[in-house]
Design an enzyme around this catalytic site. Sequence first.
Site, PDB file in Angstrom:
ATOM      1  N   SER A 194       0.835  -1.196   0.000  1.00 29.42           N
ATOM      2  CA  SER A 194       0.000   0.000   0.000  1.00 29.42           C
ATOM      3  C   SER A 194       0.875   1.254   0.000  1.00 29.42           C
ATOM      4  CB  SER A 194      -0.964  -0.045   1.195  1.00 29.42           C
ATOM      5  OG  SER A 194      -1.934   0.973   1.120  1.00 29.42           O
ATOM      6  N   HIS A 241      -4.092  -0.294  -4.470  1.00 32.86           N
ATOM      7  CA  HIS A 241      -5.557  -0.464  -4.361  1.00 32.86           C
ATOM      8  C   HIS A 241      -6.199  -0.010  -5.681  1.00 32.86           C
ATOM      9  CE1 HIS A 241      -5.045  -0.927   0.026  1.00 32.86           C
ATOM     10  NE2 HIS A 241      -4.272   0.139  -0.043  1.00 32.86           N
ATOM     11  N   GLU A 286      -5.259  -5.124  -5.274  1.00 34.74           N
ATOM     12  CA  GLU A 286      -5.011  -5.709  -3.951  1.00 34.74           C
ATOM     13  C   GLU A 286      -4.650  -7.185  -4.083  1.00 34.74           C
ATOM     14  OE1 GLU A 286      -8.345  -4.836  -1.450  1.00 34.74           O
ATOM     15  OE2 GLU A 286      -7.977  -2.668  -1.498  1.00 34.74           O
TER      16      GLU A 286
END
EC number: 3.4.15.6
Length: 276
Positions: free
Chosen positions: A128, A170, A197
């Site tokens: 992330s 994402h 993801e």
Amino acid sequence: MMQTPKGTLIALGGGDDDGLISLIRSELCSVDSHIEVITTATLEPMESGQAYKEAFEELGCSSVRFMHIDEDNEADKPDNLARIAKAEVIFFTGGNQLRLKEFLGGTQLHQLMQRRYLEEEITIAGTSAGAAAMSDRMIYEGYGSYSLMKGEVKTTDGLSFIQNVFIDTHFTERGRFGRLAHAVTKRPQFIGIGLGEETGIIIKGGNHVEVFGTGVVTIMDGAHVRYSNLDEVDEGDPIAIENLTMHLLVEGHEYCLSDRAFRKLSQQKKSTSPKV
């Protein structure tokens, strides 16, 4: 000529990261490897650091520590420098990538990480925010349909382990197609990499990008854009782009940054690719 890095980068698009941890353990380090988890991006450093420590230890790793660098914990403490000097894996957690720039960027610790990545066979991994911050520029703002309006996408300096790449995370789940397209059109020398993801990339030699995981990696290449109206319209107006190139990669495929080429891996190489 830029130096070819000896280290390996691993970037995950977020979501469940058990597969990433298993990949690091099975493919890139031994049970005795020194692993340092950097929790700077998160606002819950103790909980996050302890969770990653336990996850690596469950796979048999015996030398896992975590460090938090923020306004109360300066980066360049002698103990931090000593630990990073011997780390074989450096792992950046998720959170807010701007915190990595603010508290780590330009420090002696950061420079040590960069030097070791270039000169030694270490692994730098992140999920992330920890993945998004790996390049010399990172996207930190741009939401949904608004990202296709001039001025709505913001970028800033990243940690510069790799150059001329935007890594967005994402990607499919949060509808970030527009902001990556906008960023690449504004800087056509950059290649955009959008990570879904539970899906990620392994970058070796600062060039070969191999996909792992269950989802899709989106590559955007603005080198052949024939026209965009970015220089013509006002802030807040929608943008037009002609001939933006896009590729979709899944596990078993790779992308070469230097010649901007999509490749399917051979069956033999695929058979040795990590399964996560």
